[in-house]
Motif scaffolding. Structure first.
Motif, PDB file in Angstrom:
ATOM      1  N   UNK A  37       0.819  -1.202   0.000  1.00 40.55           N
ATOM      2  CA  UNK A  37       0.000   0.000   0.000  1.00 40.55           C
ATOM      3  C   UNK A  37       0.853   1.252   0.000  1.00 40.55           C
ATOM      4  N   UNK A  38       1.918   1.227   0.784  1.00 39.30           N
ATOM      5  CA  UNK A  38       2.840   2.356   0.831  1.00 39.30           C
ATOM      6  C   UNK A  38       3.494   2.579  -0.526  1.00 39.30           C
ATOM      7  N   UNK A  39       3.933   1.493  -1.158  1.00 37.52           N
ATOM      8  CA  UNK A  39       4.567   1.584  -2.472  1.00 37.52           C
ATOM      9  C   UNK A  39       3.569   2.119  -3.499  1.00 37.52           C
ATOM     10  N   UNK A  40       2.347   1.573  -3.503  1.00 36.13           N
ATOM     11  CA  UNK A  40       1.334   1.986  -4.475  1.00 36.13           C
ATOM     12  C   UNK A  40       1.002   3.468  -4.330  1.00 36.13           C
ATOM     13  N   UNK A  41       0.775   3.918  -3.096  1.00 38.00           N
ATOM     14  CA  UNK A  41       0.442   5.322  -2.884  1.00 38.00           C
ATOM     15  C   UNK A  41       1.588   6.238  -3.301  1.00 38.00           C
ATOM     16  N   UNK A  42       2.830   5.811  -3.068  1.00 30.09           N
ATOM     17  CA  UNK A  42       3.993   6.617  -3.466  1.00 30.09           C
ATOM     18  C   UNK A  42       4.113   6.719  -4.973  1.00 30.09           C
ATOM     19  N   UNK A  43       3.888   5.616  -5.669  1.00 24.88           N
ATOM     20  CA  UNK A  43       3.973   5.627  -7.129  1.00 24.88           C
ATOM     21  C   UNK A  43       2.877   6.516  -7.712  1.00 24.88           C
ATOM     22  N   UNK A  44       1.673   6.406  -7.192  1.00 20.64           N
ATOM     23  CA  UNK A  44       0.561   7.231  -7.678  1.00 20.64           C
ATOM     24  C   UNK A  44       0.838   8.707  -7.404  1.00 20.64           C
ATOM     25  N   UNK A  45       1.351   9.011  -6.220  1.00 19.78           N
ATOM     26  CA  UNK A  45       1.673  10.400  -5.888  1.00 19.78           C
ATOM     27  C   UNK A  45       2.729  10.957  -6.849  1.00 19.78           C
ATOM     28  N   UNK A  46       3.758  10.168  -7.131  1.00 19.61           N
ATOM     29  CA  UNK A  46       4.803  10.622  -8.055  1.00 19.61           C
ATOM     30  C   UNK A  46       4.229  10.854  -9.453  1.00 19.61           C
ATOM     31  N   UNK A  47       3.302   9.993  -9.884  1.00 20.61           N
ATOM     32  CA  UNK A  47       2.680  10.170 -11.201  1.00 20.61           C
ATOM     33  C   UNK A  47       1.809  11.423 -11.225  1.00 20.61           C
ATOM     34  N   UNK A  48       1.078  11.681 -10.155  1.00 17.16           N
ATOM     35  CA  UNK A  48       0.237  12.878 -10.088  1.00 17.16           C
ATOM     36  C   UNK A  48       1.068  14.156 -10.070  1.00 17.16           C
ATOM     37  N   UNK A  49       2.261  14.080  -9.517  1.00 12.38           N
ATOM     38  CA  UNK A  49       3.151  15.241  -9.459  1.00 12.38           C
ATOM     39  C   UNK A  49       3.959  15.412 -10.746  1.00 12.38           C
ATOM     40  N   UNK A  50       3.775  14.509 -11.696  1.00  5.50           N
ATOM     41  CA  UNK A  50       4.510  14.587 -12.954  1.00  5.50           C
ATOM     42  C   UNK A  50       5.935  14.085 -12.854  1.00  5.50           C
ATOM     43  N   UNK A  51       6.268  13.384 -11.786  1.00  7.19           N
ATOM     44  CA  UNK A  51       7.629  12.890 -11.582  1.00  7.19           C
ATOM     45  C   UNK A  51       7.881  11.560 -12.276  1.00  7.19           C
ATOM     46  N   UNK A  52       6.831  10.899 -12.719  1.00 10.02           N
ATOM     47  CA  UNK A  52       6.972   9.633 -13.429  1.00 10.02           C
ATOM     48  C   UNK A  52       5.753   9.410 -14.294  1.00 10.02           C
ATOM     49  N   UNK A  53       5.923   8.607 -15.328  1.00  7.91           N
ATOM     50  CA  UNK A  53       4.809   8.250 -16.198  1.00  7.91           C
ATOM     51  C   UNK A  53       4.322   6.865 -15.771  1.00  7.91           C
ATOM     52  N   UNK A  54       3.038   6.769 -15.536  1.00  7.63           N
ATOM     53  CA  UNK A  54       2.448   5.502 -15.096  1.00  7.63           C
ATOM     54  C   UNK A  54       1.309   5.149 -16.039  1.00  7.63           C
ATOM     55  N   UNK A  55       1.473   4.053 -16.771  1.00  9.46           N
ATOM     56  CA  UNK A  55       0.430   3.614 -17.698  1.00  9.46           C
ATOM     57  C   UNK A  55      -0.580   2.708 -16.994  1.00  9.46           C
ATOM     58  N   UNK A  56      -0.094   1.756 -16.234  1.00  9.65           N
ATOM     59  CA  UNK A  56      -0.952   0.776 -15.579  1.00  9.65           C
ATOM     60  C   UNK A  56      -0.406   0.388 -14.221  1.00  9.65           C
TER      61      UNK A  56
END
Length: 189
Positions: free
Chosen positions: A143-162
């Motif tokens: 859960x911690x990893x998922x929320x961090x990845x989503x936060x980074x994608x929302x901030x434009x720090x990474x591209x997340x397709x799926x």
């Protein structure tokens, strides 16, 4: 050589308990019973407390024993203002934590860490698809990893397709008590 080992152990204990656990981090945490056997431990994130997704802390409750430190995964994401841990009562110490949560809402704690690291660099921008699998209370680091990845994608720090998140549980009470905060953030993105 036994005296040397005992002396080294004494230095380690002093460093951990006096410096890290009693001076550096919060000394009080809130307890909340989520299901009949899961307790949420939370405290406001101090400015000097930084961690990465998937790490754990060693925690001791003074009401149970100041030398009984146990490793518990951090379930909150590093960008969140509150640090959360989830403990499933399945043995001697964890059953005592559950009993403590039944008796008190705020308790003194000793915390040291954070420790550990994931074997995959979740901060790497090259991963555009993520697949997470968790079982039972093991959802906390995922859960911690998922929320961090989503936060980074929302901030434009990474591209997340799926992102695919598979969580297997025996009892739906666990999903109902822990699921909404994680699931809300996962489904809102």
């Amino acid at each position: 050589s036994m005296l040397f080992i005992a002396g080294w152990w004494g230095v380690d204990v002093l460093t951990r308990y006096l410096v890290m656990a009693t001076c550096r981090y919060p000394r009080e945490a809130r307890l909340q019973i989520l299901t009949e056997d899961v307790v949420k431990v939370s405290f406001e994130k101090p400015t000097n407390f930084s961690y990465n997704p998937g790490q754990f802390v060693q925690i001791a409750f003074r009401d149970i024993g100041i030398l009984q430190f146990h490793p518990i995964s951090i379930s909150s994401a590093p960008h969140e203002a509150e640090v959360t841990l989830h403990i499933k009562a399945c043995g001697g110490w964890s059953n005592k934590v559950l009993d403590l949560a039944k008796a008190k809402k705020t308790v003194p704690v000793l915390i040291e860490g954070p420790y550990g690291s994931l074997s995959v660099d979740v901060e790497a921008k090259r991963y555009q698809m993520v697949f997470l699998v968790a079982g039972g209370i093991g959802v906390t680091p995922c859960g911690s990893v998922a929320k961090s990845i989503i936060h980074a994608a929302e901030q434009g720090q990474r591209k997340l397709k799926n992102m695919h998140f598979v969580w297997v549980v025996r009892d739906m009470d666990l999903v109902e008590s822990m699921g909404p905060p994680v699931m809300d953030e996962l489904t809102s993105s």
